[in-house]
Write a protein that holds these residues in place. Structure first.
Motif, PDB file in Angstrom:
ATOM      1  N   UNK A 174      18.362  -3.216 -11.212  1.00  0.00           N
ATOM      2  CA  UNK A 174      17.714  -4.436 -10.735  1.00  0.00           C
ATOM      3  C   UNK A 174      18.595  -5.675 -10.888  1.00  0.00           C
ATOM      4  N   UNK A 175      19.810  -5.503 -11.403  1.00  0.00           N
ATOM      5  CA  UNK A 175      20.736  -6.637 -11.468  1.00  0.00           C
ATOM      6  C   UNK A 175      21.047  -7.138 -10.055  1.00  0.00           C
TER       7      UNK A 175
ATOM      8  N   UNK B  84       8.548  -3.213 -13.239  1.00  0.00           N
ATOM      9  CA  UNK B  84       9.173  -2.537 -12.108  1.00  0.00           C
ATOM     10  C   UNK B  84      10.063  -1.374 -12.572  1.00  0.00           C
ATOM     11  N   UNK B  85      10.641  -1.491 -13.755  1.00  0.00           N
ATOM     12  CA  UNK B  85      11.417  -0.371 -14.289  1.00  0.00           C
ATOM     13  C   UNK B  85      10.493   0.804 -14.618  1.00  0.00           C
ATOM     14  N   UNK B  86       9.339   0.502 -15.200  1.00  0.00           N
ATOM     15  CA  UNK B  86       8.366   1.564 -15.444  1.00  0.00           C
ATOM     16  C   UNK B  86       7.868   2.144 -14.116  1.00  0.00           C
ATOM     17  N   UNK B  87       7.652   1.300 -13.128  1.00  0.00           N
ATOM     18  CA  UNK B  87       7.194   1.780 -11.822  1.00  0.00           C
ATOM     19  C   UNK B  87       8.223   2.731 -11.211  1.00  0.00           C
ATOM     20  N   UNK B  88       9.485   2.419 -11.369  1.00  0.00           N
ATOM     21  CA  UNK B  88      10.552   3.290 -10.884  1.00  0.00           C
ATOM     22  C   UNK B  88      10.465   4.668 -11.553  1.00  0.00           C
TER      23      UNK B  88
ATOM     24  N   UNK C  75       0.047  -4.215 -13.925  1.00  0.00           N
ATOM     25  CA  UNK C  75      -0.480  -3.494 -12.762  1.00  0.00           C
ATOM     26  C   UNK C  75       0.005  -4.111 -11.459  1.00  0.00           C
ATOM     27  N   UNK C  76      -0.041  -5.423 -11.368  1.00  0.00           N
ATOM     28  CA  UNK C  76       0.376  -6.113 -10.153  1.00  0.00           C
ATOM     29  C   UNK C  76       1.842  -5.843  -9.835  1.00  0.00           C
ATOM     30  N   UNK C  77       2.688  -5.881 -10.868  1.00  0.00           N
ATOM     31  CA  UNK C  77       4.117  -5.666 -10.639  1.00  0.00           C
ATOM     32  C   UNK C  77       4.445  -4.213 -10.323  1.00  0.00           C
ATOM     33  N   UNK C  78       3.705  -3.287 -10.911  1.00  0.00           N
ATOM     34  CA  UNK C  78       3.883  -1.869 -10.571  1.00  0.00           C
ATOM     35  C   UNK C  78       3.487  -1.627  -9.121  1.00  0.00           C
ATOM     36  N   UNK C  79       2.337  -2.142  -8.732  1.00  0.00           N
ATOM     37  CA  UNK C  79       1.868  -1.929  -7.363  1.00  0.00           C
ATOM     38  C   UNK C  79       2.780  -2.595  -6.343  1.00  0.00           C
ATOM     39  N   UNK C  80       3.303  -3.778  -6.666  1.00  0.00           N
ATOM     40  CA  UNK C  80       4.205  -4.444  -5.723  1.00  0.00           C
ATOM     41  C   UNK C  80       5.501  -3.649  -5.568  1.00  0.00           C
ATOM     42  N   UNK C  81       5.959  -3.009  -6.669  1.00  0.00           N
ATOM     43  CA  UNK C  81       7.145  -2.153  -6.577  1.00  0.00           C
ATOM     44  C   UNK C  81       6.877  -0.975  -5.636  1.00  0.00           C
ATOM     45  N   UNK C  82       5.751  -0.318  -5.813  1.00  0.00           N
ATOM     46  CA  UNK C  82       5.424   0.812  -4.943  1.00  0.00           C
ATOM     47  C   UNK C  82       5.325   0.362  -3.482  1.00  0.00           C
ATOM     48  N   UNK C  83       4.724  -0.789  -3.271  1.00  0.00           N
ATOM     49  CA  UNK C  83       4.571  -1.296  -1.905  1.00  0.00           C
ATOM     50  C   UNK C  83       5.921  -1.593  -1.273  1.00  0.00           C
ATOM     51  N   UNK C  84       6.841  -2.164  -2.065  1.00  0.00           N
ATOM     52  CA  UNK C  84       8.155  -2.556  -1.547  1.00  0.00           C
ATOM     53  C   UNK C  84       9.122  -1.384  -1.432  1.00  0.00           C
ATOM     54  N   UNK C  85       9.123  -0.507  -2.453  1.00  0.00           N
ATOM     55  CA  UNK C  85      10.172   0.508  -2.560  1.00  0.00           C
ATOM     56  C   UNK C  85       9.701   1.932  -2.277  1.00  0.00           C
ATOM     57  N   UNK C  86       8.424   2.191  -2.413  1.00  0.00           N
ATOM     58  CA  UNK C  86       7.911   3.550  -2.243  1.00  0.00           C
ATOM     59  C   UNK C  86       6.663   3.534  -1.363  1.00  0.00           C
ATOM     60  N   UNK C  87       6.811   3.158  -0.089  1.00  0.00           N
ATOM     61  CA  UNK C  87       5.625   2.978   0.770  1.00  0.00           C
ATOM     62  C   UNK C  87       4.775   4.230   0.939  1.00  0.00           C
ATOM     63  N   UNK C  88       5.412   5.410   0.954  1.00  0.00           N
ATOM     64  CA  UNK C  88       4.619   6.633   1.093  1.00  0.00           C
ATOM     65  C   UNK C  88       3.746   6.875  -0.129  1.00  0.00           C
ATOM     66  N   UNK C  89       4.318   6.667  -1.310  1.00  0.00           N
ATOM     67  CA  UNK C  89       3.524   6.797  -2.536  1.00  0.00           C
ATOM     68  C   UNK C  89       2.468   5.702  -2.612  1.00  0.00           C
TER      69      UNK C  89
END
Length: 377
Positions: free
Chosen positions: A319-320, A59-63, A89-103
């Motif tokens: 993320x703390x 998720x840090x990389x996804x950010x 991949x799953x954790x990156x995509x879940x981050x985008x889905x949760x935090x960056x819906x437009x992307x």
């Protein structure tokens, strides 16, 4: 007779270079370690990656990826080379889905993995994210999906798993370690005068300048892979996470024996010739060569530092979580402990580096990893 030795004998007469041996031991379609239907990663496998510590790693990389896509005119596309079990991949995509819906609506995620077993386990991921995920066997197939790629190419512990030659500096001449069938042991090593012009040219062009008696590895496939990426990627970032050394570090006394090792059930095996086809084989990345090859192929160096520094600059502390549940096994406790483990001195991240090469990255100096206060929560 061991399957790997049988495959080697069927392919050519001995002696074999270490690169030939490693390629067969790891990647042979029938007998190679990575091709077998067995778990290699995580607790039940032979080795961990930082990705298995906690989803907060990915998720840090996804950010960071999201920040890049917002600032640059790249296509929101990611190729993960060597996707393994798909956890990253799953954790990156879940981050985008949760935090960056437009992307998330635009994102395309391609996973390239040579292992049929790994690709079969990734089907659930592809189903979960629909048309956003494509699974292919190699970067060459990814190229067919998206010609003229403009996005991010990511790998985590990929380069260290490529086949390498092993050389030793003799008295005034370069020697190459070759592999032969053994008697008591399955395989044995022998030093011979190096006659491989590609290997000799590598040492001349990229180093390191070895003291007499020192051993090192030459990763010819790394060069071919970087050239392949460069010929496909018209713009974007090449983000590489791995462990390695500079040329200066490679010639320190403690590196005299080189870095080629095996891993079996989370234990290091000093000889890569033990248990052919049954264990992982790895060597450290020669970072000076990696960067020089990348620059010669048209990339520019944007970032290179230890993984803990990257994670910190990438916003890991964002993320703390406030701990309301005193249970030490609660999600918040687990996440905070993982964050601590990823940046603590001497921890897992201190052994890894993050290298970022870019092409047409016009706003790289504006990325949050350079401009954001990592301690501001």
């Amino acid at each position: 007779m061991n399957d790997i030795i049988s495959k080697l004998l069927a392919q050519s007469d001995p002696p074999w270079s270490y690169a030939e041996y490693i390629n067969t031991a790891l990647y042979h379609a029938d007998a190679g370690y990575y091709m077998k239907e067995k778990t290699k990663l995580g607790k039940e496998g032979d080795f961990y990656t930082s990705n298995h510590v906690h989803p907060v790693f990915a998720r840090t990389f996804a950010r960071f990826f999201a920040d890049v896509f917002k600032k640059e005119e790249f296509t929101p596309a990611i190729l993960e080379a060597g996707g393994g079990d798909g956890r990253f991949a799953s954790n990156v995509l879940s981050y985008f889905k949760d935090e960056e819906p437009e992307l998330y609506e635009e994102i395309v995620y391609i996973i390239a993995d040579a292992s049929p077993y790994h690709r079969s386990t990734l089907n659930n991921l592809a189903e979960a994210y629909g048309g956003k995920v494509q699974i292919v066997s190699s970067a060459a197939f990814a190229r067919k999906l998206m010609p003229g790629f403009s996005g991010i190419i990511f790998s985590n512990e990929l380069i260290d798993a490529l086949p390498v030659h092993s050389v030793v500096q003799g008295k005034g001449e370069l020697l190459e370690a070759v592999v032969l069938p053994g008697e008591e042991a399955l395989l044995k090593e022998e030093l011979r005068v190096c006659e491989n012009e590609q290997v000799i040219n590598w040492i001349n062009d990229y180093g390191p300048v070895l003291p007499e008696g020192f051993r090192t590895e030459v990763n010819l496939e790394m060069k071919e892979l970087l050239k392949e990426f460069a010929s496909w990627q018209k713009s974007g970032l090449l983000v590489t996470v791995d462990y390695g050394y500079t040329n200066e570090q490679l010639t320190l006394p403690e590196r005299k024996e080189g870095s080629l090792r095996g891993y079996y059930k989370h234990q290091m095996v000093n000889s890569p010739l033990e248990m052919p086809g049954e264990m992982d084989i790895t060597s450290h990345v020669q970072w000076d060569a990696f960067i020089k090859i990348g620059e010669d192929a048209g990339y520019s160096l944007i970032y290179h530092d230890n993984q803990d520094k990257f994670l910190l600059n990438g916003g890991l502390f964002k993320f703390l979580q406030e701990v309301r549940d005193p249970n030490p096994f609660s999600d918040s406790f687990r996440q905070n402990r993982a964050i601590q483990s990823l940046v603590q001195p001497g921890g897992i991240s201190s052994a890894f580096q993050v290298n970022i090469l870019g092409r047409d990255a016009a706003r790289a100096d504006e990325y949050k990893i350079f401009t954001e206060d990592p301690y501001s929560l």
